[in-house]
Design a protein around this motif. Structure first.
Motif, short mmCIF file in Angstrom:
data_model
loop_
_atom_site.label_atom_id
_atom_site.label_comp_id
_atom_site.label_asym_id
_atom_site.label_seq_id
_atom_site.Cartn_x
_atom_site.Cartn_y
_atom_site.Cartn_z
N SER A 92 0.83 -1.21 0.00
CA SER A 92 0.00 0.00 0.00
C SER A 92 0.86 1.26 0.00
O SER A 92 0.59 2.22 -0.73
CB SER A 92 -0.93 0.01 1.21
N LEU A 93 1.93 1.27 0.80
CA LEU A 93 2.78 2.45 0.87
C LEU A 93 3.51 2.68 -0.45
O LEU A 93 3.68 3.84 -0.89
CB LEU A 93 3.80 2.31 2.01
N LEU A 94 3.95 1.62 -1.10
CA LEU A 94 4.60 1.78 -2.40
C LEU A 94 3.66 2.42 -3.42
O LEU A 94 4.05 3.31 -4.19
CB LEU A 94 5.10 0.41 -2.91
N LEU A 95 2.41 1.96 -3.43
CA LEU A 95 1.44 2.55 -4.35
C LEU A 95 1.12 4.00 -3.97
O LEU A 95 0.93 4.85 -4.85
CB LEU A 95 0.16 1.71 -4.35
N LEU A 96 1.05 4.28 -2.67
CA LEU A 96 0.78 5.65 -2.23
C LEU A 96 1.90 6.60 -2.66
O LEU A 96 1.65 7.74 -3.05
CB LEU A 96 0.61 5.69 -0.71
N ILE A 97 3.13 6.13 -2.58
CA ILE A 97 4.26 6.96 -3.03
C ILE A 97 4.13 7.27 -4.52
O ILE A 97 4.27 8.41 -4.96
CB ILE A 97 5.60 6.26 -2.72
N ALA A 98 3.84 6.22 -5.31
CA ALA A 98 3.70 6.41 -6.75
C ALA A 98 2.55 7.36 -7.07
O ALA A 98 2.68 8.27 -7.92
CB ALA A 98 3.49 5.06 -7.43
N GLY A 99 1.41 7.19 -6.39
CA GLY A 99 0.26 8.04 -6.66
C GLY A 99 0.48 9.48 -6.25
O GLY A 99 0.08 10.42 -6.97
N THR A 100 1.15 9.70 -5.12
CA THR A 100 1.42 11.06 -4.65
C THR A 100 2.36 11.79 -5.60
O THR A 100 2.14 12.95 -5.96
CB THR A 100 2.02 11.04 -3.24
N VAL A 101 3.43 11.11 -6.02
CA VAL A 101 4.35 11.73 -6.98
C VAL A 101 3.62 12.04 -8.29
O VAL A 101 3.83 13.09 -8.90
CB VAL A 101 5.56 10.81 -7.23
N GLY A 102 2.74 11.12 -8.70
CA GLY A 102 1.98 11.37 -9.92
C GLY A 102 1.12 12.61 -9.82
O GLY A 102 1.09 13.45 -10.73
N ILE A 103 0.41 12.77 -8.71
CA ILE A 103 -0.45 13.94 -8.52
C ILE A 103 0.37 15.23 -8.49
O ILE A 103 0.01 16.24 -9.09
CB ILE A 103 -1.28 13.77 -7.24
N LEU A 104 1.51 15.19 -7.80
CA LEU A 104 2.34 16.39 -7.69
C LEU A 104 3.01 16.75 -9.01
O LEU A 104 3.46 17.88 -9.18
CB LEU A 104 3.40 16.18 -6.61
N SER A 105 3.07 15.80 -9.93
CA SER A 105 3.69 16.07 -11.23
C SER A 105 2.74 16.79 -12.18
O SER A 105 3.13 17.12 -13.31
CB SER A 105 4.15 14.76 -11.88
N ILE A 106 1.52 17.04 -11.74
CA ILE A 106 0.48 17.57 -12.63
C ILE A 106 0.08 18.97 -12.20
O ILE A 106 -0.23 19.22 -11.03
CB ILE A 106 -0.75 16.64 -12.63
N GLY A 107 0.11 19.88 -13.14
CA GLY A 107 -0.42 21.21 -12.94
C GLY A 107 -1.52 21.48 -13.94
O GLY A 107 -1.84 20.63 -14.78
N ALA A 108 -2.09 22.65 -13.91
CA ALA A 108 -3.19 22.95 -14.82
C ALA A 108 -2.75 22.93 -16.28
O ALA A 108 -3.54 22.62 -17.17
CB ALA A 108 -3.79 24.31 -14.47
#
Length: 451
Positions: free
Chosen positions: A315-331
């Motif tokens: 779960s933590l590995l997936l959370l790390i991947a998802g968080t980095v993915g979200i932070l990589s996105i701007g408008a």
């Protein structure tokens, strides 16, 4: 002594209603409806609002860190947990009810009252969770702790999903909202607090009626307090004998901070990044809750096969991947480097490339959110000595809150210094990485099925 099967099943089902009862507070108030509204319309600006929201969670985290193990030790000495849950649920009820006063642009005493209400409601909810968690090992055999814990989280997410659907269906989608609410005065957003309060008051009743509680130990209140504090002092002195448990508590302290921060600031970040209205962010919340709900049930099945520790690790590995993915996105940019057309005025729902990429990252982030929490709870139940269960769950709450003020505080500080909400949210990634490393050294006990 075993209870009759029907009585046992009723008790187990009723225990899960605790999560159902409290989840709208976390879904409607602290994540998808009230928190983004507070940042966008009550605070002077989004950056200030995100910082102020972080500071409310900081104050709540410090209070919980200082008091949760003390209350846990006292409850172990006194016996029953339900009276504590009742008092703490009332604190959450009162705090939620007061959020109706959060008018757009509120200032002065009203703003301070709203900030205090958020803080008190959070303290009540998190303290109540300590005592509810401690009832779990007395309710089911050890080999079923993980499954029931996962079901509780899943049922909670269903409750959050339904409450969010009610807000959208009754107050947002209709041209004329139910009960004559005024959209211009943001009464739908403000009503999320009182609605959560009423939901809590109604749906927590089965837990009080049908879940067995520990008997009273026969100690007067003063003697129970003295014995509990004495026992806690002895536990703290003897923690060197519980090194494996302490390693897990340290890991949970770190990654738990990140989980709380992701949930507390995810809706705020999404609304600020894309300018989502209440309907859009509500639908986003439904998607995230469906993912978390499915993840909780799947996590329970996975835990039965691979164990609690491995489930949390995945779960933590997936959370790390998802968080980095979200932070990589701007408008106007995805994955940090690829420019895209920004959302256009009058666009359709999630119509821009950046919004679609954000939803894809949410998929990776949402599924493991429930298993990370449910399997952490069941792992604590397996690691804690049976005679010190509430006390260790107090320490478990402490580990989830001892530095819980730190992530929101750093988010607030970094956001204010950099004037960049993305950099503020990014502080959760090192927390997840450090928590994952600490968890790798925890030894999970073998699971016996002889109870």
């Amino acid at each position: 002594m075993r209870r009759p099967i029907l009585s046992q099943r009723l008790a187990e089902a009723s225990w899960t209603t605790f999560d159902w009862a409290f989840q709208p507070f976390f879904t409607l108030v602290t994540t998808f409806i009230f928190a983004p509204y507070f940042v966008a319309a009550v605070a002077p600006d989004a950056v200030t609002g995100q910082a102020w929201w972080g500071y409310t969670q900081t104050v709540a985290g410090i209070a919980i860190a200082l008091l949760s193990p003390v209350l846990g030790a006292i409850a172990d000495a006194a016996g029953p947990r339900k009276p504590w849950i009742a008092a703490l649920a009332f604190l959450t009820f009162a705090g939620c009810a007061l959020l109706w006063l959060a008018l757009p642009g509120a200032g002065g005493g009203t703003l301070l009252l709203v900030l205090a209400a958020i803080t008190l409601a959070t303290i009540g909810a998190e303290f109540a969770i300590v005592f509810n968690n401690a009832m779990l090992p007395d309710l089911v055999p050890a080999h079923r702790v993980g499954v029931l814990s996962a079901i509780g989280w899943g049922v909670g997410y269903v409750g959050g999903l339904i409450s969010l659907g009610l807000v959208l269906g009754l107050f947002v989608l209709p041209e004329v909202p139910a009960f004559g609410l005024d959209k211009a005065a943001h009464e739908a957003e403000r009503l999320s607090g009182p609605l959560s309060a009423v939901w809590l008051a109604v749906f927590i009743l089965p837990m009080f009626l049908f879940v067995p509680d520990k008997p009273h130990q026969g100690l007067p209140r003063g003697a129970a307090i003295r014995q509990g504090l004495s026992q806690l002092a002895g536990t703290l002195r003897g923690l060197r004998h519980y090194r494996n448990q302490m390693r897990f508590l340290a890991a949970h302290m770190i990654y738990g901070d990140a989980l709380l921060a992701i949930f507390a600031f995810g809706g705020i970040y999404a609304r600020s990044t894309f300018g989502w209205d209440l309907l859009t962010i509500g639908i986003f919340g439904i998607i995230l809750n469906v993912l978390a709900m499915l993840g909780s049930f799947l996590g329970g099945l996975m835990e039965a096969k691979i164990g609690s520790k491995r489930t949390v690790t995945v779960s933590l590995l997936l959370l790390i991947a998802g968080t980095v993915g979200i932070l990589s996105i701007g408008a106007d940019r995805i994955f940090f480097v690829f420019p895209v057309e920004p959302p256009a005025p009058g666009r359709g729902l999630f119509a821009s490339p950046a919004e679609l990429a954000f939803l894809a990252s949410t998929l990776v982030l949402g599924l493991p959110f429930g298993p990370a929490q449910a399997s952490s709870r069941s792992l604590m139940a397996r690691l804690a000595p049976p005679s010190m269960m509430t006390e260790f769950f107090g320490l478990y709450a402490l580990s989830g809150k001892a530095t819980a003020f730190l992530a929101p505080f750093l988010i607030g500080i970094v956001t204010e210094i950099t004037q960049d909400q993305r950099l503020g949210i990014a502080v959760v990634v090192p927390f997840l990485l450090l928590g994952l490393w600490l968890l790798s050294g925890v030894r999970e006990p073998a699971l016996h099925r002889d109870r």
